[in-house]
Scaffold this motif. Structure first.
Motif, PDB file in Angstrom:
ATOM      1  N   ASP A 100       0.840  -1.200   0.000  1.00 16.29           N
ATOM      2  CA  ASP A 100       0.000   0.000   0.000  1.00 16.29           C
ATOM      3  C   ASP A 100       0.875   1.251   0.000  1.00 16.29           C
ATOM      4  O   ASP A 100       1.744   1.421   0.853  1.00 16.29           O
ATOM      5  CB  ASP A 100      -0.915  -0.014   1.228  1.00 16.29           C
TER       6      ASP A 100
ATOM      7  N   ALA B  20      -0.257   4.383   0.436  1.00 13.15           N
ATOM      8  CA  ALA B  20      -0.795   5.468   1.254  1.00 13.15           C
ATOM      9  C   ALA B  20      -0.031   5.693   2.564  1.00 13.15           C
ATOM     10  O   ALA B  20       0.259   6.844   2.910  1.00 13.15           O
ATOM     11  CB  ALA B  20      -2.275   5.230   1.533  1.00 13.15           C
TER      12      ALA B  20
ATOM     13  N   ASN C 101       3.183   7.492   1.770  1.00 15.95           N
ATOM     14  CA  ASN C 101       2.907   8.844   1.297  1.00 15.95           C
ATOM     15  C   ASN C 101       2.535   9.762   2.461  1.00 15.95           C
ATOM     16  O   ASN C 101       3.024  10.899   2.558  1.00 15.95           O
ATOM     17  CB  ASN C 101       1.767   8.805   0.278  1.00 15.95           C
ATOM     18  N   ASN C 102       1.692   9.266   3.361  1.00 15.21           N
ATOM     19  CA  ASN C 102       1.264  10.088   4.491  1.00 15.21           C
ATOM     20  C   ASN C 102       2.398  10.323   5.483  1.00 15.21           C
ATOM     21  O   ASN C 102       2.498  11.402   6.078  1.00 15.21           O
ATOM     22  CB  ASN C 102       0.071   9.429   5.186  1.00 15.21           C
TER      23      ASN C 102
END
Length: 393
Positions: free
Chosen positions: A304, A306, A309-310
């Motif tokens: 994943d 995300a 990225n976060n």
């Protein structure tokens, strides 16, 4: 073999307990009743009890078509698709009226991605045994895969008419309705299925997602609460409820659910992500705990993009005097996010931004220019990429 048709009909109708009772009673009357023994072998194979299935077949001719069908089912369970397919084809050639032989072929061919072959076999199975729900279900799935939506809907609806307690039929039909934009119909269908199946967790989860897609947050929360009660020990159900608590703005409740999962050693990537977002939103912000939560989320789901990225976003917002090397750390995790999802614009743009901040203007420009070449790029990302290129120039 005598009475084979009777057992076939019971099994096709899903009356497994009745078939078992009748076969056991037949064996008490006559221990040599081959049809009863084969029926019990089929039931044992269905239950996954291979040793029991083989024991019922002991002494029965291996060339008997019904025996070969049981052995083909056992081979399917063991993962020997080639061996099973050969047996199903052998039976279909010798006894072309055996619907199970055609169904077995269709199921295996569909699993192999041969939808054309699967459709031919499954259509024959439906023709020979039109009252068997599972035949319609798998034919419907194949037709959907071939984008024959009208006929696919028909067979899935027929599957549910014949067996209103078949959960997968509700799920596949709901997904098809969603794909066609029929969210209201999908919600109604799943609600019906949940009533028929006494709160099936898979249907509850699907209903929650449909309600969210319709913008019905309160309905989704109520469904998630029901799912969490139905599966109190299921990490996914608890993490989903935490996600919705976050959406409601109930940050402390969301964080409490996440910490409870972590304390039990059941944290999921989703629960760690919810934890990270909650920690960033609650004042005072606990930066070290939020960083830990995002890093754990990255580990729990190595595919994943995300979480990485976060995490990169959070690191980019931390001044260097508060966390020396924050920029370099952001670069590294954003490179990982971009590696995980090279087609996603968010990680690529963030990677360009942190590269520019660290002084690598050439790479930042290349990343932003590459972003503009992506197909169907949203105006938001296009505008940001163009603005960065202009600033770097």
């Amino acid at each position: 073999m005598a009475e084979t048709a009777r057992y076939d009909a019971l099994l096709a109708a899903g009356e497994l307990d009745q078939a078992r009772r009748e076969a056991e009673a037949a064996l008490k009357r006559d221990a040599s009743d081959l049809a009863a023994r084969v029926a019990l072998a089929r039931l044992a194979a269905f239950d996954g009890n291979e040793a029991q299935a083989e024991s019922w077949l002991a002494g029965v001719s291996a060339e008997e078509p019904d025996v070969q069908l049981v052995r083909a089912a056992l081979l399917t369970r063991r993962g020997d698709a080639a061996g099973a397919l050969a047996l199903y084809r052998k039976v279909a050639k010798a006894r072309p009226q055996k619907a199970e032989a055609w169904f077995g072929q269709g199921y295996l061919l569909a699993e192999q991605g041969d939808n054309a072959g699967a459709r031919t076999a499954l259509e024959q199975a439906v023709k020979l045994s039109p009252s068997t729900a599972i035949h319609h279900f798998h034919l419907g799935r194949v037709l959907f895969a071939q984008e024959n939506l009208k006929d696919g809907f028909h067979h899935l609806q027929e599957s549910l008419r014949l067996n209103p307690r078949h959960g997968p039929s509700y799920l596949v039909l709901a997904v098809a309705l969603q794909a066609g934009g029929e969210l209201g119909a999908a919600e109604e269908l799943l609600t019906t299925g949940i009533k028929a199946l006494d709160g099936d967790p898979y249907l509850l989860n699907a209903l929650c997602n449909v309600q969210l897609a319709r913008g019905n947050l309160s309905g989704a929360v109520a469904t998630a609460e029901t799912l969490a009660r139905v599966e109190p020990d299921a990490p996914a159900a608890q993490a989903n409820l935490a996600r919705l608590r976050l959406a409601q703005g109930r940050l402390t409740d969301a964080l409490e659910l996440c910490k409870k999962l972590a304390s039990r050693g059941q944290a999921t990537s989703q629960s760690r992500m919810v934890e990270g977002m909650a920690l960033e939103a609650i004042e005072p912000v606990d930066i070290p705990a939020a960083l830990t939560a995002w890093r754990e989320a990255m580990k729990l789901d190595p595919d994943d993009w995300a979480p990485a990225n976060n995490l990169g976003n959070l690191l980019m917002r931390i001044p260097e005097d508060e966390l020396p090397g924050a920029g370099q750390q952001a670069l590294e995790v954003l490179e990982e996010a971009h590696r995980r999802a090279p087609e996603r614009p968010e990680p690529q743009l963030n990677l360009a931004l942190v590269s520019a901040r660290l002084g690598d203007k050439q790479r930042a420009t290349q990343l932003a220019q590459s972003l503009l070449k992506l197909e169907r790029l949203d105006p938001e990302w296009r505008e940001q990429a163009e603005r960065l290129i202009k600033a770097l120039a």
